[in-house]
Design an enzyme around this catalytic site. Structure first.
Site, PDB file in Angstrom:
ATOM      1  N   GLY A 253      -4.161  -1.288  13.454  1.00  0.00           N
ATOM      2  CA  GLY A 253      -2.262  -1.240  14.198  1.00  0.00           C
ATOM      3  C   GLY A 253      -1.818  -2.049  14.651  1.00  0.00           C
ATOM      4  O   GLY A 253      -0.855  -2.310  14.848  1.00  0.00           O
ATOM      5  N   ASN A 254      -2.344  -3.422  14.239  1.00  0.00           N
ATOM      6  CA  ASN A 254      -1.987  -5.251  14.481  1.00  0.00           C
ATOM      7  C   ASN A 254      -0.426  -4.717  13.397  1.00  0.00           C
ATOM      8  O   ASN A 254      -0.199  -5.449  13.633  1.00  0.00           O
ATOM      9  CB  ASN A 254      -3.142  -5.883  14.119  1.00  0.00           C
TER      10      ASN A 254
ATOM     11  N   ASP B 270      -4.291   1.298  10.851  1.00  0.00           N
ATOM     12  CA  ASP B 270      -6.239   0.874  10.649  1.00  0.00           C
ATOM     13  C   ASP B 270      -6.211   0.244  12.681  1.00  0.00           C
ATOM     14  O   ASP B 270      -6.226   0.894  13.305  1.00  0.00           O
ATOM     15  CB  ASP B 270      -6.382   0.451  10.340  1.00  0.00           C
TER      16      ASP B 270
ATOM     17  N   ASP C 106       0.497   3.276   4.538  1.00  0.00           N
ATOM     18  CA  ASP C 106      -0.377   3.655   3.981  1.00  0.00           C
ATOM     19  C   ASP C 106      -1.507   4.067   4.890  1.00  0.00           C
ATOM     20  O   ASP C 106      -2.072   5.730   4.869  1.00  0.00           O
ATOM     21  CB  ASP C 106      -0.070   3.510   2.598  1.00  0.00           C
TER      22      ASP C 106
ATOM     23  N   GLY D 184       0.630  -1.619  -0.338  1.00  0.00           N
ATOM     24  CA  GLY D 184      -0.193   0.421  -0.146  1.00  0.00           C
ATOM     25  C   GLY D 184       1.090   1.551   0.044  1.00  0.00           C
ATOM     26  O   GLY D 184       0.583   2.299  -0.628  1.00  0.00           O
TER      27      GLY D 184
HETATM   28  C1  PRP Z   1      -2.738  -2.198   4.819  1.00  0.00           C
HETATM   29  C2  PRP Z   1      -2.017  -1.261   4.909  1.00  0.00           C
HETATM   30  C3  PRP Z   1      -1.335  -1.677   6.610  1.00  0.00           C
HETATM   31  C4  PRP Z   1      -2.095  -2.469   7.268  1.00  0.00           C
HETATM   32  C5  PRP Z   1      -3.058  -1.826   8.482  1.00  0.00           C
HETATM   33  O1  PRP Z   1      -2.651  -3.422   4.416  1.00  0.00           O
HETATM   34  O2  PRP Z   1      -1.511  -0.826   3.713  1.00  0.00           O
HETATM   35  O3  PRP Z   1       0.082  -2.706   6.683  1.00  0.00           O
HETATM   36  O4  PRP Z   1      -3.798  -3.040   5.974  1.00  0.00           O
HETATM   37  O5  PRP Z   1      -3.888  -2.063   8.743  1.00  0.00           O
HETATM   38  P1  PRP Z   1      -3.953  -2.452  10.428  1.00  0.00           P
HETATM   39  O6  PRP Z   1      -3.430  -1.168  10.638  1.00  0.00           O
HETATM   40  O7  PRP Z   1      -5.774  -3.043  10.905  1.00  0.00           O
HETATM   41  O8  PRP Z   1      -3.102  -3.779  10.508  1.00  0.00           O
HETATM   42  P2  PRP Z   1      -2.801  -4.796   4.059  1.00  0.00           P
HETATM   43  O9  PRP Z   1      -2.570  -5.919   4.325  1.00  0.00           O
HETATM   44  O10 PRP Z   1      -3.501  -4.798   3.220  1.00  0.00           O
HETATM   45  O11 PRP Z   1      -2.145  -4.214   2.582  1.00  0.00           O
HETATM   46  P3  PRP Z   1      -1.276  -3.728   1.424  1.00  0.00           P
HETATM   47  O12 PRP Z   1      -0.658  -3.398   1.628  1.00  0.00           O
HETATM   48  O13 PRP Z   1      -0.457  -5.361   0.451  1.00  0.00           O
HETATM   49  O14 PRP Z   1      -2.239  -3.476   0.515  1.00  0.00           O
END
Ligand code: PRP
Length: 182
Positions: A107-108, A105, A102, A46
């Site tokens: 934070g995990n 959300d 990017d 992302g």
């Molecule tokens: C998205 C984003 C963050 C994460 C945030 O990645 O890029 O890394 O989710 O979410 P969280 O705070 O709930 O953990 P995603 O797993 O969608 O992969 P991508 O970046 O390859 O689209």
């Protein structure tokens, strides 16, 4: 039907992104000294567009490296299960590290990444995220540089995807509910 037909609204238009990314670059420029030679770690996928725009505003010495992390799969909410799909190409012991995300959300993802990177002995570890969705936070992680706080809506564009599409949109938009409800 094009990709844009599935956008309910534009949340952050292109010119607003451009201005804020430039400001973030300046914030980072003033936060480090020239001796620091910062290693920016872009969390794929992302953050790749954000990183590419951000570093064009950096005047400090820096390098970039990439980590691919996945927690969402093709779904719309975090599974909470975080995996490293691609690791760094180098040792970060003794380095000033700046994670570039990017969106934060739940934070995990960031919690996992920061805990993992901290074990590798960086001199400093900070976080820059374009977007933060505080209403969804499950784990509170300090964020050093934040572009925008966004409401709890399904955001896409400027690197952010739904099922790997929409990353190319030049703005941050909200996906129509019927698209991800299908
Ligand atoms: C998205 C984003 C963050 C994460 C945030 O990645 O890029 O890394 O989710 O979410 P969280 O705070 O709930 O953990 P995603 O797993 O969608 O992969 P991508 O970046 O390859 O689209």
């Amino acid at each position: 039907m094009g990709l844009r037909d599935n956008v309910a609204k534009v949340l952050i238009p292109e010119h607003t992104l451009r201005t804020r990314v430039a400001e973030l670059g300046q914030e980072i420029n003033t936060a480090y000294t020239d001796e620091d030679r910062v290693l920016l770690i872009c969390v794929l996928k992302g953050a790749f567009i954000f990183l590419a725009d951000l570093i064009r505003h950096l005047e400090i010495r820096h390098e970039v490296d990439f980590m691919e992390i996945s927690s969402y799969g093709a779904g719309t909410v975090s599974s909470g299960v975080v995996r490293i799909l691609l690791d760094l190409g180098q040792n970060i012991a003794g380095r000033h590290v700046l994670i570039v995300e990017d969106i934060v959300d739940s934070g995990n993802t960031l919690d996992y990444v920061t805990r993992n990177l901290r074990t590798r002995g960086p001199t400093s570890l900070r976080v820059c995220t374009l977007l933060s969705k505080p209403s969804r936070r499950e784990i509170d992680i300090p964020l050093d540089f934040v572009g925008f706080e966004v409401p709890d809506e399904f955001v896409i564009g400027y690197g952010l995807d739904f099922a790997e599409e929409y990353r190319n949109l030049p703005f941050i938009g909200v996906l129509k509910e019927e698209v991800y409800a299908e």
